[in-house]
Design a protein around this motif. Structure first.
Motif, mmCIF file in Angstrom:
data_model
loop_
_atom_site.group_PDB
_atom_site.id
_atom_site.type_symbol
_atom_site.label_atom_id
_atom_site.label_comp_id
_atom_site.label_asym_id
_atom_site.label_seq_id
_atom_site.Cartn_x
_atom_site.Cartn_y
_atom_site.Cartn_z
ATOM 1 N N GLY A 1 0.816 -1.207 0.000
ATOM 2 C CA GLY A 1 0.000 0.000 0.000
ATOM 3 C C GLY A 1 0.851 1.258 0.000
ATOM 4 N N GLY A 2 2.030 1.173 -0.615
ATOM 5 C CA GLY A 2 2.929 2.317 -0.678
ATOM 6 C C GLY A 2 3.779 2.530 0.563
ATOM 7 N N ILE A 3 3.582 1.707 1.563
ATOM 8 C CA ILE A 3 4.320 1.846 2.822
ATOM 9 C C ILE A 3 5.455 0.824 2.850
ATOM 10 N N PRO A 4 6.686 1.282 3.091
ATOM 11 C CA PRO A 4 7.812 0.342 3.144
ATOM 12 C C PRO A 4 7.614 -0.721 4.225
ATOM 13 N N VAL A 5 7.964 -1.942 3.900
ATOM 14 C CA VAL A 5 7.851 -3.050 4.847
ATOM 15 C C VAL A 5 8.936 -2.941 5.927
ATOM 16 N N HIS A 6 10.100 -2.430 5.539
ATOM 17 C CA HIS A 6 11.222 -2.327 6.476
ATOM 18 C C HIS A 6 11.299 -0.927 7.059
#
Length: 82
Positions: free
Chosen positions: A40-45
């Motif tokens: 959703g456009g949010i970095p996983v890390h």
């Protein structure tokens, strides 16, 4: 950003130097996707250090080459993070 194509070029170089071969192309591409993954456009890390560790762990677990995976992880790290 690290691409599957970048990872394949790096893998071919590592294979040439070590005599290994690509064991699993899908695993190689999957490992390449790890540091830049977003949902959703949010970095996983959370940060660069976490992304670097996740890339190294992915290569270690997936073992995309028949040998030289440690070297591959270092090369991919340099490509992805400079």
């Amino acid at each position: 950003m690290l691409t599957g194509e970048d990872a394949l070029i790096a893998a071919e170089e590592v294979c040439a130097a070590t005599g290994a071969r690509v064991r699993d192309l899908s695993a190689l591409v999957a490992a390449a996707a790890v540091p830049g993954t977003r949902i959703g456009g949010i970095p996983v890390h959370r940060d660069r250090a976490e992304a670097r560790a996740a890339l190294a762990e992915a290569v270690a677990r997936l073992q995309p080459l028949t040998g030289g995976n440690d070297a591959l992880a270092r090369v991919l790290d340099r490509i992805a993070f400079g």
